[in-house]
Write an enzyme that holds these catalytic residues in place. Structure first.
Site, short mmCIF file in Angstrom:
data_model
loop_
_atom_site.label_atom_id
_atom_site.label_comp_id
_atom_site.label_asym_id
_atom_site.label_seq_id
_atom_site.Cartn_x
_atom_site.Cartn_y
_atom_site.Cartn_z
N ASP A 38 2.59 5.61 -3.44
CA ASP A 38 3.11 6.91 -3.00
C ASP A 38 3.76 7.73 -4.13
OD1 ASP A 38 4.16 5.66 0.27
OD2 ASP A 38 2.19 6.01 -0.62
N HIS A 66 0.84 -1.20 0.00
CA HIS A 66 0.00 0.00 0.00
C HIS A 66 0.87 1.24 0.00
CE1 HIS A 66 0.81 -2.17 3.58
NE2 HIS A 66 1.21 -1.04 4.05
N CYS A 67 2.17 1.07 -0.17
CA CYS A 67 3.05 2.25 -0.15
C CYS A 67 3.76 2.43 -1.49
CB CYS A 67 4.11 2.10 0.94
SG CYS A 67 3.45 1.77 2.54
N ILE A 68 4.65 1.50 -1.78
CA ILE A 68 5.57 1.70 -2.91
C ILE A 68 4.87 1.84 -4.25
CG2 ILE A 68 7.73 0.94 -3.95
CD1 ILE A 68 7.85 1.69 -0.95
#
Ligand code: SAJ
Length: 457
Positions: free
Chosen positions: A298, A293-295
């Protein structure tokens, strides 16, 4: 000689500075005495560990979440987050230092509130800050003097100053005078045994120097190292640099893997040898794609913001393209491997090992394994999976259950694809019983391949 109005003006200004000073001093004192009540909005993998750290530091903490199941679990003294022990939650709830609620009116009694809500991408790859703004809408209802608000959710530079601050100012209260506003990027790495919320340095930027000062005072009660920066925009950009750095380098190494394959060179050997360089190099590893859910998400917050400034963030776009192409690349490896034994993908039985987005965690969000699964199914393969961390999952309205690993299962399938290299797998046992073994993570580097059935990226 000053006239009356000048004297009054001076007096007014000094009263104002006295008032600001008093407000700030009052809040600082409450923090230092641990009398401040801390709120955390969003009790997920960021918010629950943060709430626990503030409670451990001695504050009374109120966790606020719209998901009643999370609220009930915390109040029932249990944890649902892999990195937070239930005994930790139980101890704090029993001590009256942690409670949860779905009622935002709790903000009336809260002196400092951290916002830890999701910041996903829309299908158009545009930022979705609706969860942040929904939390801000509730904060506005109960905003009062002496209150500190800290946004932790990863977002584009300018969100705090341009999207949140104007909403708070509509109350007529003044930032840096009545309320304080800061940004501090979350740096939670799910499943990381070494770094957790307390011992991971925390970057902090305030809308005003006073905002930073008070936010820093609060966070240093619970977190070992605070890294102050000059603005909220700078703090927002720090997090995007961190994760864009990863996305671009993973994209680079995935392209290197494709190049090595065309050159007939073992990319894993190349990376291992390059990593012996004691300076100026940091290894990244190819894989089936970019999950989490980040890389994968973002960097697109930054690319979107830059588009509004008429700038095209080319590295982000290119890395995204390469990373997104890896599931197809893996499937082509499977197609070639089956072809070599004169089997088509269509009608073949294929077992995926590991569906979580990275090893040893129970999170399937954006997992590239889901793409591999989907593409193989589209080509007519009969696909099943095993993942001890993901007993079941739902995708596009269909529900899937993890198959029990057995000799019979391995014998029955035509190809095994290792997508997520969980440490609990016995790779020699698996390879010895597979017809074809496609390894997308170099997890079989120590396995003897007596039947020459291992295919690597
Ligand atoms: N991946 C590769 N090759 C690599 C590293 C990762 O293909 O060399 C893949 C993983 O398999 C996964 C995806 O990329 O599918 C993301 O992996 P990740 O290791 O970056 O893990 P995340 O998504 O949990 O990222 C978090 C981030 N933490 C925060 O945003 C607060 C990131 O900043 C951390 O650097 C990362 O954990 C970490 O270091 O583990």
């Amino acid at each position: 000689m000053k006239n009356t109005s000048q004297v009054l003006k001076t007096c007014e200004v000094s009263c104002l500075y006295w008032y600001i000073d008093t407000i700030m001093e009052q809040l600082k004192r409450k923090i230092q005495e641990k009398a401040a009540i801390v709120g955390v909005i969003g009790l997920g993998y960021v918010g629950l560990p943060l709430a626990v750290e503030f409670a451990n530091a001695g504050f009374r903490v109120v966790g606020i979440d719209i998901d009643q199941r999370k609220v009930d679990a915390v109040n029932a003294k249990t944890s649902y987050i892999q990195d937070v022990a239930t005994k930790e939650v139980a101890k704090l709830v029993e001590a009256g230092r942690l409670r949860a609620t779905s009622d935002f009116s709790a903000l009336k009694e809260i002196d400092a509130v951290s916002i830890c809500v999701p910041t996903p991408l829309r299908k158009t790859k545009d930022p979705d800050i609706s969860y942040i703004m929904a939390a801000v809408e509730e904060i506005v209802k109960y905003l009062h003097p002496l209150q500190l608000i800290v946004l932790e959710s990863t977002t584009y530079p300018g969100t705090t100053d341009e999207a949140i601050l104007p909403e708070l100012l509509k109350t007529g209260l003044q930032v840096g005078k009545d309320f304080l506003l800061a940004f501090s990027p979350e740096r939670v790495d799910p499943g990381n045994a070494r770094f957790h919320t307390k011992n991971t340095p925390k970057v902090l930027g305030g809308v005003t120097p006073g905002c930073l000062e008070v936010a820093k005072l609060l966070y240093e009660q619970a977190i070992g190292t605070i890294i102050p920066v000059s603005s909220t925009k700078s703090a927002e950009m720090v997090k995007l640099l961190e994760n864009t750095f990863r996305s671009v380098n993973i994209g680079l190494v995935n392209e290197i893997a494709v190049m090595c394959d065309k050159l007939g060179v073992n990319v894993w050997e190349v990376i291992e040898a390059a990593a012996t360089k004691p300076f100026g190099f940091m290894p990244f590893y190819p894989g089936p794609g970019l999950g989490g859910h980040c890389i994968p998400i973002d960097p697109y917050y930054l690319a979107w913001k830059m588009k509004t400034l008429n700038y095209n963030a080319r590295f982000i776009e290119l890395a995204g393209e390469i990373n997104a192409s890896m599931p197809e690349y893996v499937v082509n490896k499977v197609v070639d491997a089956l072809n070599n034994i004169e089997k088509s993908v269509k009608g073949s039985r294929i077992l995926l090992l590991g569906i979580a987005y990275k090893r040893d965690i129970n999170d399937v969000r954006e997992s590239p394994a889901l793409d591999v699964f989907r593409i193989l199914e589209k080509k007519g393969a009969h696909v099943c999976y095993n993942d001890p961390y993901i007993p079941n999952f739902a995708e596009d309205g269909a529900h899937f259950n993890s198959c029990q690993l057995s000799e019979d299962l391995l014998t029955a399938v035509d190809c095994v694809v290792l997508v997520t290299d969980h440490s609990c797998y016995d790779y020699q046992w698996l390879v010895d019983r597979s017809k074809i073994f496609v390894d997308t993570r170099n997890a079989t580097k120590k396995v003897t391949d007596t039947k020459n059935i291992i295919v690597r990226l």
